[in-house]
Design a protein around this motif. Structure first.
Motif, PDB file in Angstrom:
ATOM      1  N   UNK A 223       0.776  -1.482   0.349  1.00  0.00           N
ATOM      2  CA  UNK A 223      -0.349   0.122   0.190  1.00  0.00           C
ATOM      3  C   UNK A 223       1.108   1.429  -0.286  1.00  0.00           C
ATOM      4  N   UNK A 224       1.632   0.873   0.583  1.00  0.00           N
ATOM      5  CA  UNK A 224       2.707   2.214   0.276  1.00  0.00           C
ATOM      6  C   UNK A 224       3.057   2.566  -1.512  1.00  0.00           C
ATOM      7  N   UNK A 225       3.206   4.191  -1.492  1.00  0.00           N
ATOM      8  CA  UNK A 225       3.702   4.301  -2.986  1.00  0.00           C
ATOM      9  C   UNK A 225       4.686   4.058  -3.179  1.00  0.00           C
ATOM     10  N   UNK A 226       5.914   4.090  -2.409  1.00  0.00           N
ATOM     11  CA  UNK A 226       7.473   3.826  -2.661  1.00  0.00           C
ATOM     12  C   UNK A 226       7.870   2.861  -3.169  1.00  0.00           C
ATOM     13  N   UNK A 227       7.414   1.699  -2.993  1.00  0.00           N
ATOM     14  CA  UNK A 227       7.548  -0.141  -2.721  1.00  0.00           C
ATOM     15  C   UNK A 227       6.952  -0.557  -4.290  1.00  0.00           C
ATOM     16  N   UNK A 228       6.887   0.269  -5.376  1.00  0.00           N
ATOM     17  CA  UNK A 228       5.794  -0.201  -6.442  1.00  0.00           C
ATOM     18  C   UNK A 228       7.547  -0.844  -7.977  1.00  0.00           C
ATOM     19  N   UNK A 229       6.414  -1.386  -8.598  1.00  0.00           N
ATOM     20  CA  UNK A 229       7.633  -2.028  -9.588  1.00  0.00           C
ATOM     21  C   UNK A 229       8.052   0.001 -10.715  1.00  0.00           C
ATOM     22  N   UNK A 230       7.293  -0.189 -10.204  1.00  0.00           N
ATOM     23  CA  UNK A 230       7.606   1.261 -11.183  1.00  0.00           C
ATOM     24  C   UNK A 230       8.636   1.875 -11.071  1.00  0.00           C
ATOM     25  N   UNK A 231       9.437   1.874 -10.737  1.00  0.00           N
ATOM     26  CA  UNK A 231      11.097   2.185 -10.203  1.00  0.00           C
ATOM     27  C   UNK A 231      10.514   4.188 -10.377  1.00  0.00           C
ATOM     28  N   UNK A 232       9.788   4.967 -11.035  1.00  0.00           N
ATOM     29  CA  UNK A 232      10.484   5.991 -11.549  1.00  0.00           C
ATOM     30  C   UNK A 232       9.635   6.502  -9.753  1.00  0.00           C
ATOM     31  N   UNK A 233       8.923   5.769  -9.182  1.00  0.00           N
ATOM     32  CA  UNK A 233       7.734   6.425  -7.796  1.00  0.00           C
ATOM     33  C   UNK A 233       8.787   6.023  -6.536  1.00  0.00           C
ATOM     34  N   UNK A 234       9.704   5.197  -6.887  1.00  0.00           N
ATOM     35  CA  UNK A 234      11.300   4.208  -5.765  1.00  0.00           C
ATOM     36  C   UNK A 234      11.847   5.255  -5.178  1.00  0.00           C
ATOM     37  N   UNK A 235      12.207   6.731  -5.743  1.00  0.00           N
ATOM     38  CA  UNK A 235      13.327   7.213  -5.378  1.00  0.00           C
ATOM     39  C   UNK A 235      12.294   8.924  -4.797  1.00  0.00           C
ATOM     40  N   UNK A 236      12.854   9.110  -3.204  1.00  0.00           N
ATOM     41  CA  UNK A 236      12.311  10.329  -2.938  1.00  0.00           C
ATOM     42  C   UNK A 236      13.201  11.244  -2.442  1.00  0.00           C
ATOM     43  N   UNK A 237      12.921  12.472  -2.105  1.00  0.00           N
ATOM     44  CA  UNK A 237      13.921  13.591  -1.356  1.00  0.00           C
ATOM     45  C   UNK A 237      13.328  14.051   0.026  1.00  0.00           C
ATOM     46  N   UNK A 238      13.652  13.705   0.700  1.00  0.00           N
ATOM     47  CA  UNK A 238      12.964  13.761   2.400  1.00  0.00           C
ATOM     48  C   UNK A 238      12.518  15.350   2.169  1.00  0.00           C
ATOM     49  N   UNK A 239      11.577  15.130   2.497  1.00  0.00           N
ATOM     50  CA  UNK A 239      10.586  16.526   3.499  1.00  0.00           C
ATOM     51  C   UNK A 239      11.507  16.854   4.985  1.00  0.00           C
TER      52      UNK A 239
END
Length: 290
Positions: free
Chosen positions: A112-128
């Protein structure tokens, strides 16, 4: 260039799979596993928080510049590689697919977490900025808990990890539209999970609709509403992704890859791959995308 792709599956981290969990400072991890510069895939979840340094890393053919306060998440099966400059620091965490199974009533909770995703464009985030300090504290607590040989150690680690996931999911770093799309509809989540299990054998949306006890039209409508694409496109995208993962392993011929993906023959696989990507499998192997 292609000589740097000797294999996809990775052996040196098998001891962590047996222990189900591993956390380390990133500099120590890289020093211990200096050979991990070629594309490889893990059978476990893998995440890294960068606190210092710079460089590049790739997850399933999406390229990212590493920078402080960036975090990336990977699910089992994804392929990645990195090229970091000296002075990289942060934290690395690996945990097995079963690490949370006995702890959570909902086995698919991590999905259910958006960053655990097969689409790797969603896997990398900048911490707020407003949660950076707290996230750093939680990673330090993970290191401290992991060093304690107590009966409750693993459960404390699970609680700390879930805090990290929940804080990040609720932070400004997450694209609200993507987060809502992934978490909103259980049928779509189950459909994506089924694709991941059966993409090499089950190709028709109607077959998945039968597994989900819905009509093909209803499944299609849900996919278009929540994912912005038809059910068949989701299936084809997953097949293409696995084909790309296999193609960077030069020990496999294109014919062998076609066989693994259950195509009737090499020419049918080539036609399919070219239609979906605009290039032949051989051209993909020569492209800078990998």
């Amino acid at each position: 260039m292609h000589g740097s792709f000797p294999r996809l599956d990775i052996g040196p981290l098998s001891e962590y799979r047996e222990d189900h969990f591993m956390i380390a400072r990133f500099s120590d991890y890289v020093h211990e596993h200096q050979s991990l510069v070629f594309p490889h895939r893990h059978s476990f979840y893998h995440l890294v928080l960068f606190t210092e340094g710079s460089g590049r890393h790739t997850i399933d053919f999406h390229h990212f510049q590493a920078e402080p306060d960036q975090i990336y998440f990977m699910i089992p099966g994804q392929v990645h590689t990195w090229d970091f400059e000296a002075g990289m620091e942060g934290y690395v965490v690996n945990f097995s697919d079963s690490f949370f199974t006995s702890f959570l009533l909902q086995p698919e909770y991590l999905d259910t977490f958006s960053f655990f995703d097969q689409d790797s464009s969603n896997n990398v985030l900048k911490i707020s900025e407003n949660v950076r300090e707290r996230i750093g504290q939680l990673f330090e607590e993970l290191l401290a808990q992991n060093a304690r040989a107590t009966h409750w150690r693993d459960d404390m680690v699970r609680v700390l990890l879930l805090q990290i996931f929940l804080i990040i999911e609720q932070s400004d770093a997450v694209d609200r539209r993507k987060s809502a799309a992934k978490g909103k509809n259980a049928t779509v989540r189950n459909f994506i999970r089924l694709i991941d299990k059966h993409y090499d054998k089950v190709r028709l949306p109607g077959q998945y609709a039968d597994m989900l006890n819905v009509t093909p039209n209803h499944l299609n409508a849900l996919c278009k509403e929540h994912m912005g694409m038809q059910a068949g496109e989701l299936i084809r995208n997953r097949i293409v992704l696995e084909a790309k993962r296999l193609l960077i392993n030069l020990d496999l011929t294109v014919s062998e890859i076609a066989y693994r993906l259950n195509f009737n023959d090499n020419s049918y696989f080539t036609k399919f791959f070219r239609k979906e990507t605009g290039m032949t499998p051989e051209d993909f192997r020569k492209s800078p995308a990998i």
